[in-house]
Design a protein around this motif. Structure first.
Motif, PDB file in Angstrom:
ATOM      1  N   LEU A 256       0.840  -1.189   0.000  1.00 42.17           N
ATOM      2  CA  LEU A 256       0.000   0.000   0.000  1.00 42.17           C
ATOM      3  C   LEU A 256       0.876   1.240   0.000  1.00 42.17           C
ATOM      4  N   LEU A 257       0.587   2.155  -0.900  1.00 43.21           N
ATOM      5  CA  LEU A 257       1.203   3.475  -0.889  1.00 43.21           C
ATOM      6  C   LEU A 257       0.224   4.441  -0.230  1.00 43.21           C
TER       7      LEU A 257
ATOM      8  N   TRP B  62       3.650  -4.478   3.084  1.00 43.66           N
ATOM      9  CA  TRP B  62       4.470  -3.266   3.073  1.00 43.66           C
ATOM     10  C   TRP B  62       3.580  -2.046   2.879  1.00 43.66           C
ATOM     11  N   THR B  63       3.778  -1.041   3.695  1.00 44.19           N
ATOM     12  CA  THR B  63       3.144   0.261   3.484  1.00 44.19           C
ATOM     13  C   THR B  63       4.238   1.305   3.362  1.00 44.19           C
ATOM     14  N   ILE B  64       4.158   2.101   2.303  1.00 43.91           N
ATOM     15  CA  ILE B  64       5.148   3.148   2.048  1.00 43.91           C
ATOM     16  C   ILE B  64       4.421   4.484   2.063  1.00 43.91           C
ATOM     17  N   ILE B  65       4.880   5.396   2.908  1.00 40.51           N
ATOM     18  CA  ILE B  65       4.210   6.679   3.099  1.00 40.51           C
ATOM     19  C   ILE B  65       5.042   7.797   2.491  1.00 40.51           C
ATOM     20  N   ASP B  66       4.419   8.561   1.597  1.00 38.59           N
ATOM     21  CA  ASP B  66       5.021   9.779   1.045  1.00 38.59           C
ATOM     22  C   ASP B  66       4.515  10.950   1.879  1.00 38.59           C
ATOM     23  N   SER B  67       5.415  11.607   2.592  1.00 31.14           N
ATOM     24  CA  SER B  67       5.012  12.637   3.548  1.00 31.14           C
ATOM     25  C   SER B  67       5.218  14.039   2.981  1.00 31.14           C
TER      26      SER B  67
END
Length: 215
Positions: A33-34, A79-84
């Motif tokens: 998940l993005l 996997w979760t990848i966070i664009d902050s």
């Protein structure tokens, strides 16, 4: 579930670019998940052009991330990848506290290096696991990094920042891939950009697996 936050308090560091490419690579290792938590929406712009159905993407406001992570855990996301967002220290701090690890992209230039200290200080205060990536760097020449990259690596090390080996170079194929809704390993799988991105993601995976998963 492993949660990888990509954060920098200065804009223009390349967070969204890394998030998109890392997301496609993470999908090889499990459902991914993005989370686009940046109001600018660059990651969502890329996703809207993407033909592939994976990874998944969720847009998030400041108060949405906790619920999204809880749902992702329940749905078996690996996997979760966070664009902050940049320039939002309270939100970045909150996301750091929820992340398995935080990746800090740093361009090898004086303004970016001067700005990274605030992000490093925040991570130290939260005892958050971090790793810096030298991003958008001049391409390696004759199998050795350029002087400006070596200087940046030395300065980051002197600041006590863990820096991943290698670099992500400024290459046209990275942008061409994003325009078409692809990751560079899909657009040009045998190219140098794909090799650099895959090496960085492998290093991030190795570090993330050394820390407890986040619910």
């Amino acid at each position: 579930m492993h949660v990888v936050l990509i954060a920098a308090q200065k804009g223009g560091s390349g967070k969204s670019t890394l998030a998109a490419h890392f997301g496609a690579l993470a999908e090889r290792d499990g459902r991914t998940l993005l989370i686009d938590a940046d109001p600018q929406g660059s990651l969502s712009f890329w996703y809207e052009r993407r033909a592939a159905e994976a990874p998944l993407l969720a847009k998030a406001g400041a108060g949405d991330v906790a619920g999204i992570l809880k749902d992702a855990q329940a749905e078996g996301i690996a996997w979760t990848i966070i664009d902050s967002p940049p320039h939002n220290a309270p939100l970045i701090g909150s996301l750091m506290s929820r992340a398995t690890m935080t990746v800090i992209p740093v361009r090898p230039g004086p303004f970016d290096l001067a700005a990274v200290g605030a992000t490093l200080d925040m991570a130290r205060s939260l005892k958050a696991p971090i790793a810096c990536i030298i991003n958008a760097a001049p391409p390696i020449t004759r199998e050795s990094e350029t002087a400006i990259v070596a200087e940046a690596r030395g300065l980051l090390t002197s600041m006590g920042a863990p820096v991943l080996p290698g670099q992500v170079s400024q290459r046209a194929s990275l942008s061409h891939a994003l325009i078409t809704g692809q990751a560079v390993n899909e657009f040009e799988p045998d190219g140098r950009a794909a090799r650099e991105i895959e090496a960085m993601w492998s290093a991030v995976v190795g570090l993330a697996r050394a820390f407890p998963r986040k619910a």
